[in-house]
Scaffold this active site. Structure first.
Site, PDB file in Angstrom:
ATOM      1  CG  ASP A 163      -1.801   1.242   1.387  1.00  0.00           C
ATOM      2  OD1 ASP A 163      -1.747   2.067   0.631  1.00  0.00           O
ATOM      3  OD2 ASP A 163      -2.663   1.018   2.279  1.00  0.00           O
ATOM      4  CB  ILE A 164       1.610   3.917  -2.547  1.00  0.00           C
ATOM      5  CG1 ILE A 164       2.586   4.660  -2.778  1.00  0.00           C
ATOM      6  CG2 ILE A 164       0.201   4.690  -2.646  1.00  0.00           C
ATOM      7  CD1 ILE A 164       3.121   4.915  -4.396  1.00  0.00           C
ATOM      8  CG  ASN A 188      -8.110  13.722 -11.283  1.00  0.00           C
ATOM      9  OD1 ASN A 188      -8.055  14.888 -11.249  1.00  0.00           O
ATOM     10  ND2 ASN A 188      -8.691  12.952 -10.449  1.00  0.00           N
ATOM     11  N   GLY A 228      -8.861   4.433  -7.106  1.00  0.00           N
ATOM     12  CA  GLY A 228      -7.446   3.869  -7.111  1.00  0.00           C
ATOM     13  C   GLY A 228      -6.358   4.452  -6.048  1.00  0.00           C
ATOM     14  CG  ASP A 277      -6.063  10.863  -7.361  1.00  0.00           C
ATOM     15  OD1 ASP A 277      -5.411  11.366  -6.546  1.00  0.00           O
ATOM     16  OD2 ASP A 277      -6.845  11.357  -8.164  1.00  0.00           O
ATOM     17  CB  SER A 289      -0.947   5.499 -17.092  1.00  0.00           C
ATOM     18  OG  SER A 289      -1.052   6.926 -17.063  1.00  0.00           O
ATOM     19  N   GLY A 312      -4.046   1.539 -14.258  1.00  0.00           N
ATOM     20  CA  GLY A 312      -5.252   1.111 -13.804  1.00  0.00           C
ATOM     21  C   GLY A 312      -6.208   1.445 -14.518  1.00  0.00           C
ATOM     22  CB  ILE A 313      -9.308   3.789 -14.227  1.00  0.00           C
ATOM     23  CG1 ILE A 313     -10.630   3.659 -15.081  1.00  0.00           C
ATOM     24  CG2 ILE A 313      -8.514   4.932 -14.017  1.00  0.00           C
ATOM     25  CD1 ILE A 313     -11.805   4.291 -13.974  1.00  0.00           C
TER      26      ILE A 313
END
Length: 176
Positions: free
Chosen positions: A16-17, A31, A39, A41, A123, A125-126
């Site tokens: 976990d970051i 974003n 995610g 973010d 980039s 992930g979604i």
């Protein structure tokens, strides 16, 4: 998995970051409006508290490949670099934009004389970047930067899934 390149150790872990208390700078896969999201973010914004939203929104908008730095507030780190990764497509500008995220994050960390930085899979992930391609770009960019950094001594890739960890560890293992 870890490897020394120049004066820097590059490592890959599953985790976990927001729980990297031994790292000075963490990187947010943000974003362009820097308004928080899902995610990585969303996790970073929840852990840092509402002050992060205010601080990052004041710096928005940014374009794909760009980054900005804010204090980390309630996180166990000193700084958060917010990088806007590109949405995956066959546009030839996309790979250089992804590489720019990693380069910019390293430059911003160096500006703060930080010794350590942690990255997510920007980039991947979604935004749809294939893991193996994202990992190769990330490792090549960080590996190149490792040869000329001044303060940074550790770059950690903190990956949420086994699949992401394996892709980044593979890219690190073949890095020349």
């Amino acid at each position: 998995m870890q490897r020394a390149i120049g004066e820097m150790t590059i490592e890959c872990i599953k985790g976990d970051i927001t729980d990297q208390g031994d790292i000075e700078v963490i990187v947010n896969a943000a974003n362009q409006q820097l308004k928080g999201g899902g995610g990585v973010d969303g996790a970073i914004h929840r852990a840092a508290g509402p002050q992060l939203v205010e601080a990052s929104r004041a710096l928005a908008p940014i374009s794909a490949g760009q980054g900005v730095i804010t204090p980390a507030f309630d996180l166990p780190n000193d700084w958060v670099v917010h990088c806007a990764g590109p949405v995956y497509s066959d546009d030839p500008d996309v790979p250089p934009q992804l590489a720019a995220c990693y380069r910019t994050a390293i430059e911003l960390a160096e500006d703060k004389a930080a010794a350590s930085i942690a990255f997510p899979a920007i980039s991947a992930g979604i935004y749809g970047y294939p893991l193996s391609e994202a990992a190769t770009i990330a490792m090549e960019t960080v590996g190149e930067a490792a040869r000329s950094v001044i303060s940074l001594r550790r770059a950690r890739f903190v990956l949420f899934s086994d699949e992401a960890h394996d892709a980044f560890a593979e890219a690190l293992s073949i890095l020349t």
